[in-house]
Design a protein around this motif. Structure first.
Motif, PDB file in Angstrom:
ATOM      1  N   VAL A  88       2.211  -2.406   8.048  1.00 55.08           N
ATOM      2  CA  VAL A  88       1.069  -1.658   8.578  1.00 55.08           C
ATOM      3  C   VAL A  88       0.774  -2.100  10.012  1.00 55.08           C
ATOM      4  CG1 VAL A  88      -1.375  -1.120   8.294  1.00 55.08           C
ATOM      5  CG2 VAL A  88       0.099  -1.329   6.282  1.00 55.08           C
ATOM      6  N   ARG A 116       0.754   0.167  13.419  1.00 56.76           N
ATOM      7  CA  ARG A 116      -0.323   0.250  14.417  1.00 56.76           C
ATOM      8  C   ARG A 116       0.222   0.045  15.826  1.00 56.76           C
ATOM      9  NH1 ARG A 116      -5.124   0.636  11.981  1.00 56.76           N
ATOM     10  NH2 ARG A 116      -5.369  -0.201   9.866  1.00 56.76           N
ATOM     11  N   HIS A 150      -2.111   5.999   1.280  1.00 59.74           N
ATOM     12  CA  HIS A 150      -3.204   5.148   1.746  1.00 59.74           C
ATOM     13  C   HIS A 150      -2.995   4.730   3.203  1.00 59.74           C
ATOM     14  CE1 HIS A 150      -4.120   4.654  -2.596  1.00 59.74           C
ATOM     15  NE2 HIS A 150      -5.349   4.507  -2.139  1.00 59.74           N
ATOM     16  N   VAL A 151      -1.756   4.376   3.555  1.00 56.26           N
ATOM     17  CA  VAL A 151      -1.473   3.942   4.930  1.00 56.26           C
ATOM     18  C   VAL A 151      -1.660   5.096   5.907  1.00 56.26           C
ATOM     19  CG1 VAL A 151       0.302   3.056   6.484  1.00 56.26           C
ATOM     20  CG2 VAL A 151       0.073   2.115   4.172  1.00 56.26           C
ATOM     21  N   ARG A 203       0.849  -1.188   0.000  1.00 53.23           N
ATOM     22  CA  ARG A 203       0.000   0.000   0.000  1.00 53.23           C
ATOM     23  C   ARG A 203       0.886   1.239   0.000  1.00 53.23           C
ATOM     24  NH1 ARG A 203      -4.125  -0.406   4.784  1.00 53.23           N
ATOM     25  NH2 ARG A 203      -5.204   1.139   3.506  1.00 53.23           N
ATOM     26  N   ALA A 239      -3.642   7.662   5.608  1.00 47.38           N
ATOM     27  CA  ALA A 239      -5.076   7.917   5.775  1.00 47.38           C
ATOM     28  C   ALA A 239      -5.716   6.862   6.661  1.00 47.38           C
ATOM     29  CB  ALA A 239      -5.755   7.962   4.407  1.00 47.38           C
ATOM     30  N   ASP A 240      -5.294   5.616   6.497  1.00 47.44           N
ATOM     31  CA  ASP A 240      -5.880   4.527   7.279  1.00 47.44           C
ATOM     32  C   ASP A 240      -5.512   4.638   8.756  1.00 47.44           C
ATOM     33  OD1 ASP A 240      -7.288   2.077   7.617  1.00 47.44           O
ATOM     34  OD2 ASP A 240      -5.382   1.004   7.668  1.00 47.44           O
ATOM     35  N   LEU A 241      -4.281   5.081   9.040  1.00 47.41           N
ATOM     36  CA  LEU A 241      -3.816   5.172  10.422  1.00 47.41           C
ATOM     37  C   LEU A 241      -4.204   6.485  11.086  1.00 47.41           C
ATOM     38  CD1 LEU A 241      -0.201   3.714  10.084  1.00 47.41           C
ATOM     39  CD2 LEU A 241      -2.247   2.532  10.868  1.00 47.41           C
TER      40      LEU A 241
END
Length: 263
Positions: A49, A53, A10-11, A6, A13-15
């Motif tokens: 990812v 986290r 994108h990462v 990714r 935004a996801d985190l």
């Protein structure tokens, strides 16, 4: 985004972090993307990812970013011990913050209502003639002032016993003033000046009262019937005597009562 990897955007935004943050973590070796696209762009695999986290969790727990790589590489016993310690510290912080929230709620209530006592305690402290509407009227008139803010802060920390001490001190000085008048003491006499200073101190339990402010308050007591009735119930003529004594006290301090200001 590649088939497995990714992109940093994108990462991020996801985190819920910025792309700049991920680039910073990459530079420090905290979290590095493991794959590259055909165009040479680095991408994050699922394991990258997942590591990111864990970094977020440790950061939220207060672990310095520089210590994160070593902690992630440590054995399970060390990681668990650190997580338990950080969890306990977080719970303690939550408890302290809850105390702050409770204090803020009390202060907001005091700012809204003035006196935070039950109806029964209010009557016991202030007497059966107390009208709850007085607090609302006072807030409407002075709610934007520094004095109201100070009054609310003090009120927030007072229970019935503390309020009784404030009220008793005020009643005692008024009773002593009435006795002084009965004894023939004039408002400019030293005894009257001392009593005026005691009255200012008693009023200072509500908010800080300067001699200049005290002059304006005493004049308001005379000018507004709603205030004068409090003093006239103690002794007829006491309101004007108090005003004159307050002005005499101001002069004793070198203050011209006619130049008095609120502040």
């Amino acid at each position: 985004m590649t088939q497995d990897g990714r992109t940093v955007g994108h990462v991020a935004a996801d985190l819920g972090v910025s792309v700049r943050t991920l680039h910073h973590w990459d530079e420090l070796g905290v979290v590095r993307p493991s794959e590259r696209t055909a165009g040479g762009y680095r991408t994050y695999l699922p394991a990258d990812v997942a590591r990111a986290r864990r970094v977020l969790l440790l950061r939220d727990l207060g672990v310095p970013l520089a210590d994160v790589p070593a902690l992630l590489a440590a054995d399970a016993r060390v990681r668990r011990s650190e997580l338990v310690r950080r969890r306990e510290a977080t719970l303690a912080r939550i408890a302290r913050l809850q105390e702050v929230v409770d204090a803020v709620d009390t202060l907001l209530a005091a700012d809204e209502r003035g006196i935070l006592l039950s109806a029964e305690d209010t009557t016991a402290v202030f007497g059966p003639g107390w009208d709850p509407a007085w607090s609302g009227a006072a807030r409407e008139r002075w709610g934007d002032s520094a004095q109201w803010a100070e009054y609310a802060e003090r009120s927030a920390g007072r229970d019935a016993q503390a309020w009784r001490a404030v009220v008793d001190a005020t009643r005692e000085v008024l009773a002593d003033m009435a006795r002084a008048r009965t004894d023939g003491v004039g408002p400019t006499d030293a005894r009257a000046v001392a009593l005026a200073e005691r009255h200012r101190e008693a009023m200072g339990e509500f908010f800080h009262v300067t001699p200049s402010m005290h002059v304006l308050m005493a004049r308001m007591y005379v000018a507004e019937p709603g205030w004068s009735v409090t003093f006239e119930e103690v002794q007829e003529g006491l309101t004007a005597w108090l005003r004159d004594a307050v002005e005499a006290a101001a002069r004793a301090r070198g203050l011209d009562p006619d130049a008095a200001t609120w502040g």
